[in-house]
Design an enzyme around this catalytic site. Structure first.
Site, PDB file in Angstrom:
ATOM      1  N   ALA A  63       0.576  -1.382   0.139  1.00  0.00           N
ATOM      2  CA  ALA A  63      -0.505  -0.116  -0.072  1.00  0.00           C
ATOM      3  C   ALA A  63       0.869   1.496  -0.011  1.00  0.00           C
ATOM      4  O   ALA A  63       1.936   0.893   0.033  1.00  0.00           O
ATOM      5  CB  ALA A  63      -1.250   0.240   1.032  1.00  0.00           C
ATOM      6  N   GLY A 104       1.400  -4.746   1.046  1.00  0.00           N
ATOM      7  CA  GLY A 104       0.074  -5.216   0.321  1.00  0.00           C
ATOM      8  C   GLY A 104       0.115  -6.112  -1.127  1.00  0.00           C
ATOM      9  O   GLY A 104      -0.399  -6.170  -2.036  1.00  0.00           O
ATOM     10  N   GLU A 107       0.122  -9.024  -0.712  1.00  0.00           N
ATOM     11  CA  GLU A 107      -1.014  -9.998  -0.792  1.00  0.00           C
ATOM     12  C   GLU A 107      -1.819  -9.411  -1.914  1.00  0.00           C
ATOM     13  O   GLU A 107      -2.456 -11.097  -2.046  1.00  0.00           O
ATOM     14  CB  GLU A 107      -1.931  -8.275   0.187  1.00  0.00           C
ATOM     15  CG  GLU A 107      -1.555  -8.839   1.989  1.00  0.00           C
ATOM     16  CD  GLU A 107      -1.981  -7.873   2.747  1.00  0.00           C
ATOM     17  OE1 GLU A 107      -2.021  -5.986   2.347  1.00  0.00           O
ATOM     18  OE2 GLU A 107      -2.424  -8.251   3.735  1.00  0.00           O
ATOM     19  N   GLU A 127       5.073  -4.847   7.946  1.00  0.00           N
ATOM     20  CA  GLU A 127       3.566  -4.066   8.219  1.00  0.00           C
ATOM     21  C   GLU A 127       3.608  -4.005   9.176  1.00  0.00           C
ATOM     22  O   GLU A 127       3.532  -2.887  10.258  1.00  0.00           O
ATOM     23  CB  GLU A 127       1.887  -4.233   7.960  1.00  0.00           C
ATOM     24  CG  GLU A 127       1.772  -4.726   6.647  1.00  0.00           C
ATOM     25  CD  GLU A 127       1.283  -5.635   5.565  1.00  0.00           C
ATOM     26  OE1 GLU A 127       2.820  -6.187   5.589  1.00  0.00           O
ATOM     27  OE2 GLU A 127       0.840  -5.603   4.716  1.00  0.00           O
TER      28      GLU A 127
HETATM   29  C1  3H9 Z   1       0.740  -2.174   3.650  1.00  0.00           C
HETATM   30  O1  3H9 Z   1       0.367  -2.878   2.920  1.00  0.00           O
HETATM   31  C2  3H9 Z   1      -0.796  -2.343   4.021  1.00  0.00           C
HETATM   32  C3  3H9 Z   1      -1.114  -3.387   3.958  1.00  0.00           C
HETATM   33  O2  3H9 Z   1      -1.262  -4.950   4.089  1.00  0.00           O
HETATM   34  C4  3H9 Z   1      -3.420  -3.081   4.105  1.00  0.00           C
HETATM   35  C5  3H9 Z   1      -3.789  -1.835   3.436  1.00  0.00           C
HETATM   36  C6  3H9 Z   1      -4.773  -1.906   2.915  1.00  0.00           C
HETATM   37  N1  3H9 Z   1       4.759   3.290  -0.237  1.00  0.00           N
HETATM   38  O3  3H9 Z   1      13.207   2.368   0.530  1.00  0.00           O
HETATM   39  P1  3H9 Z   1      13.575   2.634  -0.345  1.00  0.00           P
HETATM   40  C7  3H9 Z   1       9.047   5.137  -1.608  1.00  0.00           C
HETATM   41  S1  3H9 Z   1       1.592  -1.284   4.465  1.00  0.00           S
HETATM   42  C8  3H9 Z   1       5.100   5.035  -0.268  1.00  0.00           C
HETATM   43  O4  3H9 Z   1      14.230   4.287  -0.417  1.00  0.00           O
HETATM   44  P2  3H9 Z   1      14.927   0.857  -1.441  1.00  0.00           P
HETATM   45  C9  3H9 Z   1      10.387   5.613  -0.486  1.00  0.00           C
HETATM   46  O5  3H9 Z   1       9.791   6.300   0.531  1.00  0.00           O
HETATM   47  C10 3H9 Z   1       3.120  -1.290   2.972  1.00  0.00           C
HETATM   48  N2  3H9 Z   1       6.071   4.953  -0.511  1.00  0.00           N
HETATM   49  O6  3H9 Z   1      13.892   1.993  -1.955  1.00  0.00           O
HETATM   50  C11 3H9 Z   1      11.254   5.902  -1.593  1.00  0.00           C
HETATM   51  O7  3H9 Z   1      10.540   7.999  -1.895  1.00  0.00           O
HETATM   52  P3  3H9 Z   1      11.432   9.049  -2.112  1.00  0.00           P
HETATM   53  C12 3H9 Z   1       3.764  -2.506   3.723  1.00  0.00           C
HETATM   54  C13 3H9 Z   1       6.948   4.208  -1.001  1.00  0.00           C
HETATM   55  O8  3H9 Z   1      15.242   0.397  -2.697  1.00  0.00           O
HETATM   56  C14 3H9 Z   1      10.533   5.286  -2.923  1.00  0.00           C
HETATM   57  O9  3H9 Z   1       9.831   4.865  -2.174  1.00  0.00           O
HETATM   58  N3  3H9 Z   1       5.458  -2.287   2.504  1.00  0.00           N
HETATM   59  C15 3H9 Z   1       6.557   2.338  -0.996  1.00  0.00           C
HETATM   60  O10 3H9 Z   1      15.683   0.793  -0.967  1.00  0.00           O
HETATM   61  C16 3H9 Z   1      12.487   4.313  -2.554  1.00  0.00           C
HETATM   62  O11 3H9 Z   1      12.453   3.767  -1.441  1.00  0.00           O
HETATM   63  C17 3H9 Z   1       7.070  -1.688   3.479  1.00  0.00           C
HETATM   64  O12 3H9 Z   1       6.180  -1.886   4.863  1.00  0.00           O
HETATM   65  C18 3H9 Z   1       5.000   2.030   0.110  1.00  0.00           C
HETATM   66  N4  3H9 Z   1       4.769   1.563   0.039  1.00  0.00           N
HETATM   67  O13 3H9 Z   1      13.947  -0.051  -0.875  1.00  0.00           O
HETATM   68  C19 3H9 Z   1       7.564  -1.594   2.058  1.00  0.00           C
HETATM   69  N5  3H9 Z   1       7.603   2.344  -0.947  1.00  0.00           N
HETATM   70  O14 3H9 Z   1      12.790   7.974  -3.697  1.00  0.00           O
HETATM   71  C20 3H9 Z   1       8.062  -0.501   2.442  1.00  0.00           C
HETATM   72  C21 3H9 Z   1       8.808   2.608  -0.956  1.00  0.00           C
HETATM   73  O15 3H9 Z   1      10.602   9.958  -2.108  1.00  0.00           O
HETATM   74  N6  3H9 Z   1       9.118  -0.173   1.688  1.00  0.00           N
HETATM   75  N7  3H9 Z   1       8.273   3.660  -1.169  1.00  0.00           N
HETATM   76  O16 3H9 Z   1      13.323   8.449  -1.242  1.00  0.00           O
HETATM   77  C22 3H9 Z   1      10.722  -0.639   1.266  1.00  0.00           C
HETATM   78  O17 3H9 Z   1      10.568  -1.483   2.297  1.00  0.00           O
HETATM   79  C23 3H9 Z   1      11.690  -0.220   0.590  1.00  0.00           C
HETATM   80  O18 3H9 Z   1      10.729   1.167   0.299  1.00  0.00           O
HETATM   81  C24 3H9 Z   1      11.709  -1.108  -0.737  1.00  0.00           C
HETATM   82  C25 3H9 Z   1      12.904  -0.850  -1.358  1.00  0.00           C
HETATM   83  C26 3H9 Z   1      12.537  -2.477   0.076  1.00  0.00           C
HETATM   84  C27 3H9 Z   1       9.719  -2.044  -1.421  1.00  0.00           C
END
Ligand code: 3H9
Length: 703
Positions: A63, A104, A107, A127
């Site tokens: 998400a 998500g 999911e 999450e």
């Molecule tokens: C969820 O899914 C809830 C659901 O179960 C239910 C819903 C109803 N959203 O980290 P990076 C941005 S909760 C928005 O530097 P990497 C990040 O801010 C979600 N933005 O890259 C950054 O922006 P900027 C559960 C996101 O290669 C850019 O993308 N998921 C999101 O080092 C690059 O990110 C998580 O908790 C997001 N979900 O790492 C995963 N993800 O360039 C969260 C990233 O402007 N994400 N951004 O600074 C991560 O763990 C890492 O970003 C990932 C990539 C491993 C994916």
């Protein structure tokens, strides 16, 4: 069709490509586009199977985290409903996973009937790390797919699993080896499914996910983690959701999950952890540095000083596979340092964290030397000698003589002026502060201190390197103590003074640990060494001499040889691993209070909280105003990763925003009145805090 989806037909297979860079976060626009593409495929009589894949580096990172806390998070189509719709697809739906499938994102894959993945993919439900729980069916579909125990591990650890592990768990059906085209393999699978008239959804492998588990399984699971989860909502409710998966139908479970998800999503804890998530990413955006800034290669590192700190720093590089030379003046000290490193690795082997072979590989990357000439060719030197300006300056004079042109010269000072250290070299642009926290091989924080003349190249290189060695880097300007230790001073001052005024060390620490801090500040001084605190004060007596009161007790403990844990006595007594209250410290505080004319009284927990925290916050706001910290989120990261501030409170600046800036300001003003001369001396609200409150601002930012 929008640009957020790449929709194509390959014969009877529809290919739906998520195309929202950088990570295909499932915000409302992408959800809407996905729903539209899916319905198009279902409505098309020529389409018999559908493949969903992610364009770019991720299948989907879940998400869109920035939507939480706003109506956009549940704006139609909300993710849970969208995935229920996908799960009811009349045609086989295949998730083709490359890169990351998180939250998500995973999911979405779970809602598909079939999952195929590239060998390099990682899959997880992180999450709970941002104070949420999987809220789009993850807590219900995953246990039914891989069983409750494995699902709980994935959901509550938040750790991603590799594609190979996912295959072994039954989370994916097929793994596509490196070099093979994932999309082609997914399309072929789709065709085969159609040819076999395979069902769109298969029966769950674990229709009763908890079958065979002991009755007390969930209670025992919680009990074993009670300490780690103390005060935290998300893991407890995530477990509740999995319990629901074991108790009733999928529909009932999904309904429970929804309720639990909404509860965590609206919690202050999740807001704090989401703030931390974005703060971590913001902290890497440093003024004057970008992806075009040239980096210097760092293939070999040297550390000066083989003490606990130097050894810990060296281990970071060995752990990352970078050869490191450890330099000491005396052979004995060097041997002791190397032996200590080996001991630490040994204990990792005993705990099963490292194999004996890995231990030997890491040790082989660390070379000891007594000669500066041996470090002439290294790319980065980190000085970790005794915290004295003149000693450090001498080391830097030598480094300036011996190190090759272009080598980065870093100091691990925790308080001293990096510019004064740089000034003794002919290359101040190559000098930077790299403040590691003890134990340096464990603590996540690295304060990167940008000197007046530090070049952007040097800064960019060290920031990259920090990431490589697994540290959370925060850039600080030059001032006494940088961000962390400068804030520690007023916070610790109140803790010390409160003991003189009538609180006990255990009461002060108890209030702080109740707030969620890993350790009370007085216990922390005992751990770091009362002697260390004394030496820091010695180096700046003139700056604190106008108030002789608050550090008197710590000075007295030092004089009595109560140097903290290492001598078995400090603010507390230590019996084995137990910390016990010591009446002698209270008696000592009584005597000193009487000498200083301080009337002792009963101190409330609220006063302890307000005085320690408000002074901490006040200093943080001042650091922002002075530009020592670039953003308030940087300050939060320092305190979360270096000082045990609970991440679920978001760090001291975020906590202040949650308390209300007006309340913080009013509290400081109140103690300024109430505490007489002491209050007038120390309880001075900083101008930025006053300006923010006057302007009705709720966020801490420069004004
Ligand atoms: C969820 O899914 C809830 C659901 O179960 C239910 C819903 C109803 N959203 O980290 P990076 C941005 S909760 C928005 O530097 P990497 C990040 O801010 C979600 N933005 O890259 C950054 O922006 P900027 C559960 C996101 O290669 C850019 O993308 N998921 C999101 O080092 C690059 O990110 C998580 O908790 C997001 N979900 O790492 C995963 N993800 O360039 C969260 C990233 O402007 N994400 N951004 O600074 C991560 O763990 C890492 O970003 C990932 C990539 C491993 C994916």
């Amino acid at each position: 069709m929008t640009t957020l989806i790449d929709y194509r037909l390959d014969g009877e297979v529809a290919l739906i490509g998520l195309a929202r860079p950088p990570v295909n976060a499932l915000g409302q626009p992408l959800r809407e586009a996905l729903a539209e593409a899916f319905e198009l495929a279902i409505a098309d009589s020529q389409v018999h199977a559908v493949v969903i894949y992610g364009q770019g580096r991720a299948f989907s990172a879940g998400a869109d985290i920035s939507e939480f806390g706003s109506p956009a998070a549940f704006a139609a189509p909300d993710l849970a409903s969208l995935l229920s719709r996908l799960a009811a697809s009349p045609k086989p739906l295949i998730a083709a996973i490359a890169g990351t499938a998180l939250g998500g994102g995973l999911e979405t894959a779970l809602a598909c009937g079939y999952r195929i993945s590239s060998a390099q993919a990682t899959l997880g439900l992180p999450e709970t790390r941002i104070g949420l729980l999987p809220g789009a069916g993850g807590t219900q579909r995953l246990p039914r797919l891989i069983g409750a125990v494995a699902a709980l591990e994935i959901i509550l650890s938040g750790e991603p699993v590799s594609a190979a592990e996912a295959l072994a768990l039954g989370l994916i059906d097929r793994l596509v080896p490196d070099g093979e085209d994932l999309l082609a393999a997914a399309t072929e699978l789709a065709r085969n499914l159609v040819a076999e008239s395979a069902p769109a959804q298969r029966a769950w492998r674990y229709s009763d996910p908890a079958r065979g588990l002991p009755t007390a399984f969930f209670d025992d699971y919680v009990a074993a983690r009670a300490r780690r989860w103390k005060g935290q909502l998300a893991p407890v409710l995530a477990l509740e959701a999995v319990k629901a998966a074991c108790a009733g139908s999928l529909e009932e479970g999904l309904a429970s999950e929804q309720l639990l998800f909404k509860q965590v999503e609206s919690s202050a804890q999740s807001a704090a952890l989401r703030h931390q998530f974005f703060a971590q990413r913001e902290a890497l955006k440093v003024c004057g540095v970008d992806k075009n800034t040239a980096r210097r290669p760092v293939n070999r590192v040297a550390v000066i000083g083989a003490g606990t700190m130097g050894g810990g720093i060296a281990m970071n590089f060995a752990n990352a596979g970078i050869p490191v030379t450890l330099l000491e003046l005396k052979g004995e000290a060097l041997d002791r340092g190397l032996a200590h490193i080996r001991k630490q690795y040994d204990s990792s082997v005993k705990r099963g964290k490292l194999t004996p072979l890995q231990l030997e590989v890491r040790m082989s990357l660390i070379t000891g030397t007594l000669e500066y000439a041996d470090i002439a060719q290294v790319d980065l030197v980190i000085e970790a000698v005794f915290e004295s300006l003149s000693i450090k300056q001498n080391v830097f004079r030598t480094l300036d003589e011996v190190c090759k042109t272009g080598a980065i010269l870093a100091t691990n000072t925790s308080t001293l002026d990096v510019d004064l250290i740089a000034a003794v070299t002919r290359r101040p642009h190559d000098v930077i502060g790299l403040h590691f926290f003890s134990p340096a091989n464990v603590m996540k924080l690295l304060e990167v201190v940008r000197g007046r003349e530090t070049s952007p190249q040097v800064l960019a290189t060290t920031l990259d390197l920090a990431r490589q060695i697994g540290k959370t880097a925060v850039v600080s300007g030059v001032c006494f103590g940088f961000i962390g230790n400068r804030m520690l001073e007023p916070y610790a001052r109140e803790a010390h003074r409160l003991v003189l005024e009538g609180a006990t060390p255990a009461q002060v620490d108890g209030v702080l640990t109740e707030l969620g801090l890993a350790m009370g500040v007085l216990s922390m001084y005992d751990l770091a060494g009362i002697d260390v605190g004394y030496l820091v004060r010695e180096s700046r007596r003139e700056a604190i001499a106008h108030d002789a009161s608050y550090f008197k007790l710590a000075d007295e403990l030092y004089a009595q040889g109560r140097h903290g844990q290492k001598t078995g006595r400090g603010f507390y007594r230590y019996e084995g691993r137990d910390r016990v209250e010591d009446y002698e410290v209270v008696a000592c505080a009584e005597v000193l209070a009487s000498e200083l004319g301080i009337t002792r009284r009963v101190i409330s927990n609220e006063e302890i909280h307000d005085r320690c925290l408000f002074m901490l916050i006040n200093e943080g706001v001042q650091l922002l105003d002075e530009g020592i910290a670039e953003r308030s989120g940087d300050i939060d990261l320092v305190w979360i990763n270096g000082y045990g501030f609970p991440a679920w409170r978001g760090g001291p600046m975020h906590y202040a925003e949650q308390l209300g800036l007006g309340r913080v300001l009013a509290g400081i003003e109140r103690y300024r009145e109430q505490l007489g001369e002491y209050g007038r001396m120390w309880f001075r609200p900083v101008p930025l805090l006053q300006r923010l409150v006057a302007a009705g601002q709720t966020r801490i930012q420069r004004l």
